[in-house]
Scaffold this active site. Sequence first.
Site, short mmCIF file in Angstrom:
data_model
loop_
_atom_site.label_atom_id
_atom_site.label_comp_id
_atom_site.label_asym_id
_atom_site.label_seq_id
_atom_site.Cartn_x
_atom_site.Cartn_y
_atom_site.Cartn_z
N GLY A 1 0.80 -1.22 0.00
CA GLY A 1 0.00 0.00 0.00
C GLY A 1 0.83 1.27 0.00
N ASN A 2 2.07 1.18 0.52
CA ASN A 2 2.91 2.38 0.56
C ASN A 2 3.38 2.79 -0.84
OD1 ASN A 2 4.42 -0.09 0.66
ND2 ASN A 2 6.27 1.09 1.09
N LYS B 1 -4.11 -9.78 -1.65
CA LYS B 1 -3.27 -9.57 -2.86
C LYS B 1 -1.96 -10.33 -2.77
CE LYS B 1 -0.19 -6.29 -1.31
NZ LYS B 1 1.26 -6.53 -1.19
N LYS C 1 1.84 -11.83 4.40
CA LYS C 1 3.02 -11.78 3.53
C LYS C 1 3.90 -13.01 3.74
CE LYS C 1 3.11 -6.73 3.21
NZ LYS C 1 1.67 -6.63 3.51
N LYS D 1 -12.77 -9.24 6.02
CA LYS D 1 -11.99 -8.18 5.35
C LYS D 1 -12.77 -6.86 5.35
CE LYS D 1 -8.16 -7.70 2.77
NZ LYS D 1 -6.83 -8.13 3.18
#
Length: 312
Positions: free
Chosen positions: A12-13, A212, A274, A128
């Site tokens: 997102g960054n 994602k 992740k 979510k």
Amino acid sequence: MVKDKIVVALGGNALGNTPNEQIEAVRRTAKPIVDLVEEGHEVVISHGNGPQVGMINLAMDIASKSAAATPEMPFPECGAMSQGYIGYHLQNAIREELLNRGLDNPVSTIITQVLVDKNDPAFENPTKPVGAFYTKEEAEKLTKEKGFVMKEDAGRGYRRVVPSPLPIDIAEKETIKTLIRNEQVVIAVGGGGIPVYEEGNKLIGVSAVIDKDFASAKLAEILEADYLIILTAVEKVAINFGKEDEVWLSQITIDEAEKYIEEGQFAPGSMLPKIKAAMMFASSMKGRKALITSLEKAAEGIEGKTGTKIVK
């Protein structure tokens, strides 16, 4: 000569929260991506869409209430819109950076549908958060009128929650493979892809969000990529994060990662998915490597100079 086939999952960054912020952010993002292309790697890019799909969903909801002719927009369609909107900015920024360096690789965004199992247990337990915050009274009204599942989010109000099923296949995989063979830089599975299930020859969209990082791992597996690079805000993964005995990790095996997960070392909302996605890819075939690092350190990570590598 191609060095490695790499799937890069942008965090997102790497994207802004508004259109103007995003245009500036992707210009910075394009530089380390093009570094990889310039070094001879085949590069496929995925990205999140949390703020963007929430913004689109909210805007369409407000429009449907204020104008009788504006229909409500289903959630899968909002996901498709976010893929196009983010892809438009990303591909233009990457194209410009490529041309600035004398490289003429075409850049394509694929509106990607990701298959899920309609019987995935996630559909029984939506988790979510998407969209805006609401008061308790507003949340109860949305539940009654639209059947939304609403949950309190860290004391900030109530938000709609949707299921987060696991990806099992990618509908446009052959298109993506063809573009890669023709030296295109491809942007795919944006926001985890549009979740769909098969019904005969139809693909039916569902109101859900695929993580994602999991979608990126599935894409990397299908493409038989050499590397999955999951980009985040930090250069390396740490255990005992923020404590006096904090340790930054350069390489861990899947067994070690499992042990750290059991110890609760990784936050569920940030590093844990992740790590799990990296494990999923690294275990899919011998020799496959997953790397978690920051955007700016991606090239150095491939060279083994930094980042956290997850291996079988």
